[in-house]
Design a protein around this motif. Structure first.
Motif, PDB file in Angstrom:
ATOM      1  N   GLY A  22      45.966  67.825  44.526  1.00 17.95           N
ATOM      2  CA  GLY A  22      45.745  66.904  45.624  1.00 17.95           C
ATOM      3  C   GLY A  22      44.664  65.871  45.375  1.00 17.95           C
ATOM      4  N   SER A  23      43.997  65.959  44.230  1.00 12.43           N
ATOM      5  CA  SER A  23      42.968  64.964  43.919  1.00 12.43           C
ATOM      6  C   SER A  23      43.626  63.672  43.442  1.00 12.43           C
ATOM      7  N   LEU A  24      42.825  62.620  43.348  1.00 16.38           N
ATOM      8  CA  LEU A  24      43.336  61.308  42.963  1.00 16.38           C
ATOM      9  C   LEU A  24      43.504  61.206  41.456  1.00 16.38           C
ATOM     10  N   CYS A  25      44.539  60.505  41.043  1.00 17.15           N
ATOM     11  CA  CYS A  25      44.719  60.154  39.638  1.00 17.15           C
ATOM     12  C   CYS A  25      44.626  58.629  39.544  1.00 17.15           C
ATOM     13  N   MET A  26      43.487  58.135  39.066  1.00 14.91           N
ATOM     14  CA  MET A  26      43.295  56.707  38.915  1.00 14.91           C
ATOM     15  C   MET A  26      44.232  56.182  37.830  1.00 14.91           C
ATOM     16  N   MET A  27      44.982  55.114  38.150  1.00 15.86           N
ATOM     17  CA  MET A  27      45.882  54.524  37.178  1.00 15.86           C
ATOM     18  C   MET A  27      46.103  53.060  37.515  1.00 15.86           C
ATOM     19  N   PRO A  28      46.438  52.244  36.541  1.00 14.05           N
ATOM     20  CA  PRO A  28      46.722  50.844  36.852  1.00 14.05           C
ATOM     21  C   PRO A  28      48.021  50.705  37.632  1.00 14.05           C
ATOM     22  N   SER A  29      48.033  49.751  38.539  1.00  9.59           N
ATOM     23  CA  SER A  29      49.311  49.405  39.183  1.00  9.59           C
ATOM     24  C   SER A  29      50.215  48.689  38.189  1.00  9.59           C
ATOM     25  N   LEU A  65      45.878  53.417  42.788  1.00  9.55           N
ATOM     26  CA  LEU A  65      46.283  52.248  42.023  1.00  9.55           C
ATOM     27  C   LEU A  65      45.140  51.251  41.923  1.00  9.55           C
ATOM     28  N   VAL A  66      44.790  50.904  40.685  1.00 10.79           N
ATOM     29  CA  VAL A  66      43.658  50.024  40.440  1.00 10.79           C
ATOM     30  C   VAL A  66      44.074  48.857  39.551  1.00 10.79           C
ATOM     31  N   ASP A  67      43.159  47.910  39.381  1.00 11.92           N
ATOM     32  CA  ASP A  67      43.455  46.695  38.635  1.00 11.92           C
ATOM     33  C   ASP A  67      43.117  46.869  37.155  1.00 11.92           C
ATOM     34  N   VAL A  68      43.453  45.867  36.364  1.00 10.81           N
ATOM     35  CA  VAL A  68      43.274  45.914  34.914  1.00 10.81           C
ATOM     36  C   VAL A  68      42.483  44.712  34.430  1.00 10.81           C
ATOM     37  N   ASP A  69      42.084  44.781  33.173  1.00 10.87           N
ATOM     38  CA  ASP A  69      41.427  43.673  32.493  1.00 10.87           C
ATOM     39  C   ASP A  69      42.467  42.613  32.129  1.00 10.87           C
ATOM     40  N   LEU A  70      42.144  41.347  32.340  1.00 11.68           N
ATOM     41  CA  LEU A  70      43.126  40.289  32.117  1.00 11.68           C
ATOM     42  C   LEU A  70      43.478  40.130  30.644  1.00 11.68           C
ATOM     43  N   ASP A  71      42.517  40.263  29.754  1.00 15.14           N
ATOM     44  CA  ASP A  71      42.782  40.017  28.332  1.00 15.14           C
ATOM     45  C   ASP A  71      43.616  41.124  27.704  1.00 15.14           C
ATOM     46  N   THR A  72      43.299  42.381  27.998  1.00 14.30           N
ATOM     47  CA  THR A  72      44.011  43.499  27.378  1.00 14.30           C
ATOM     48  C   THR A  72      45.157  44.026  28.229  1.00 14.30           C
ATOM     49  N   GLN A  73      45.188  43.661  29.508  1.00 16.45           N
ATOM     50  CA  GLN A  73      46.138  44.179  30.496  1.00 16.45           C
ATOM     51  C   GLN A  73      45.967  45.685  30.720  1.00 16.45           C
ATOM     52  N   GLN A  74      44.793  46.212  30.401  1.00 19.64           N
ATOM     53  CA  GLN A  74      44.545  47.645  30.472  1.00 19.64           C
ATOM     54  C   GLN A  74      43.423  47.975  31.451  1.00 19.64           C
ATOM     55  N   LEU A  75      43.461  49.197  31.969  1.00 21.79           N
ATOM     56  CA  LEU A  75      42.316  49.773  32.646  1.00 21.79           C
ATOM     57  C   LEU A  75      41.309  50.179  31.572  1.00 21.79           C
ATOM     58  N   LEU A  76      40.114  49.625  31.619  1.00 19.96           N
ATOM     59  CA  LEU A  76      39.089  49.921  30.623  1.00 19.96           C
ATOM     60  C   LEU A  76      38.144  50.996  31.149  1.00 19.96           C
ATOM     61  N   PRO A  77      37.568  51.819  30.254  1.00 24.63           N
ATOM     62  CA  PRO A  77      36.714  52.920  30.716  1.00 24.63           C
ATOM     63  C   PRO A  77      35.495  52.461  31.495  1.00 24.63           C
ATOM     64  N   GLU A  78      34.918  51.310  31.109  1.00 31.09           N
ATOM     65  CA  GLU A  78      33.749  50.845  31.847  1.00 31.09           C
ATOM     66  C   GLU A  78      34.126  50.430  33.272  1.00 31.09           C
ATOM     67  N   ALA A  79      35.330  49.896  33.444  1.00 28.95           N
ATOM     68  CA  ALA A  79      35.801  49.582  34.799  1.00 28.95           C
ATOM     69  C   ALA A  79      36.074  50.861  35.574  1.00 28.95           C
ATOM     70  N   ALA A  80      36.626  51.867  34.897  1.00 25.47           N
ATOM     71  CA  ALA A  80      36.910  53.140  35.567  1.00 25.47           C
ATOM     72  C   ALA A  80      35.631  53.785  36.080  1.00 25.47           C
ATOM     73  N   ILE A  81      34.558  53.686  35.310  1.00 21.33           N
ATOM     74  CA  ILE A  81      33.272  54.229  35.756  1.00 21.33           C
ATOM     75  C   ILE A  81      32.832  53.561  37.052  1.00 21.33           C
ATOM     76  N   GLN A  82      32.952  52.242  37.112  1.00 15.56           N
ATOM     77  CA  GLN A  82      32.582  51.519  38.323  1.00 15.56           C
ATOM     78  C   GLN A  82      33.480  51.893  39.497  1.00 15.56           C
ATOM     79  N   LEU A  83      34.776  52.034  39.216  1.00 23.85           N
ATOM     80  CA  LEU A  83      35.723  52.352  40.285  1.00 23.85           C
ATOM     81  C   LEU A  83      35.472  53.733  40.880  1.00 23.85           C
ATOM     82  N   LEU A  84      34.980  54.674  40.087  1.00 26.55           N
ATOM     83  CA  LEU A  84      34.707  56.016  40.602  1.00 26.55           C
ATOM     84  C   LEU A  84      33.735  55.974  41.776  1.00 26.55           C
TER      85      LEU A  84
END
Length: 340
Positions: A52-59, A78-97
């Motif tokens: 039942g916990s959240l699974c962070m993933m890009p939309s 559902l979270v956003d991605v980096d424009l250049d790589t089109q990926q969820l980056l770990p540093e962004a994931a840390i902030q999103l937590l």
């Protein structure tokens, strides 16, 4: 197979195929499974995130990513991605937590269209946070690098290395792979007792046989995809506003060709290419947040995802696509953008 009467259950062909994949990627451990959706489910289950916990993933991903999280007992966030790589980056994931709407149990980074990822950064993220991490590397057979975090690579017929249906999970964490193997075989571990929640996710010997043949021909297959990729890059090099992912056709290849267009050119390009009977694809249904099955899940603002939805276009790609056809497709696309 007929002589041995051995068609599944980690047979000799499966073992040879796994060893071939392990050597090719230079990773510590590989397990082959029935398909990549089940592979993602098992990669998450084996790490035991709280139900039942959240699974962070890009939309910005294919529907299988979210389906897998749900089947593993998690709630896609559902979270956003980096424009250049089109990926969820770990540093962004840390902030999103820090702004999560609930308890986060897992993160699923995605390698869009097979684009490279620095998986070692996700190893550090997993170590620092203690969260389960499973990489959706469905299209990344050619670009995958080893890590302890499990990466799930599709072997679907549409992928660069295909067996029809199948996948493999690669990781330097042997204990984790052992747990995945157990959970892919009804929870059995050296007995017929189901010791934990599990499912049947094994790859058949038939799939392994096709995989071994595909590995034997990989050098030629890769060269053919690289020719197609370079053909597109060369033909579109002088077309203003068109771009491809960094390194595509040189450092890595994929079984898809995805180009970025100016957003105000997309509809014209779609119409002109379709009228010319050229198959094109708007990827991933506009993002997971637009799918009926996922629209109720929590999400953050998704401006980069919306930009990618408006600009990314899949063009025809197969190994024997002729240079003449590539040139014609690119000429029609260029003319459409100019007209638009």
């Amino acid at each position: 197979m007929d002589a041995n009467r051995w068609y599944s259950n980690n047979g000799p062909l499966n073992q040879r195929f796994q060893e071939g994949l392990r050597a090719r990627i230079a990773v510590g451990h590989v397990v082959c499974l029935a398909n990549a959706t089940l592979g993602l489910v098992l990669a998450l289950m084996a790490q035991k995130p709280a139900k039942g916990s959240l699974c962070m993933m890009p939309s910005w991903t294919f529907a299988a990513s979210a389906h897998a999280a749900v089947l593993a007992g998690l709630v896609p966030w559902l979270v956003d991605v980096d424009l250049d790589t089109q990926q969820l980056l770990p540093e962004a994931a840390i902030q999103l937590l820090r702004q999560a709407p609930g308890k986060v149990g897992a993160v699923m980074p995605v390698m869009p269209f097979g684009g490279p990822m620095d998986a070692a950064n996700w190893d550090r993220f997993k170590s620092d946070t203690g969260l389960a991490v499973a990489i959706d590397a469905a299209a990344a057979f050619d670009s995958l690098t080893p890590s302890r975090v499990p990466a799930v690579v599709s072997l679907h017929a549409t992928k660069a290395l295909g067996v029809g249906e199948g996948c493999f999970i690669a990781s330097d964490d042997g204990a984790l792979i052992d747990e995945i193997v157990k959970k892919a075989n009804f929870g059995f571990a050296n007995s017929r007792e189901a010791a934990s929640p599990a499912l049947n996710g094994k790859l058949s010997e038939y799939g392994a046989a096709v995989g071994l043949a595909a590995l034997d021909g990989w050098t030629l297959t890769r060269a053919a995809y690289q020719r197609v990729a370079r053909g597109y890059c060369r033909s579109l090099a002088s077309t203003s506003g068109v771009n491809v992912q960094d390194g595509f056709g040189e450092r890595w290849i994929s079984s898809t060709v995805t180009v970025g267009l100016p957003s105000d050119s997309m509809e014209t390009a779609l119409n002109v290419l379709t009228q010319a009977r050229i198959g094109v694809r708007r990827w991933w249904g506009g993002g997971l947040h637009r799918h009926t099955a996922f629209e109720h899940f929590p999400k953050v603002p998704l401006p980069v995802t919306e930009t990618l939805v408006a600009t990314q276009l899949g063009l025809p790609c197969w190994t024997d696509l002729s240079d003449e056809a590539i040139s014609r497709i690119c000429s029609i696309l260029t003319d459409a953008m100019t007209a638009g």
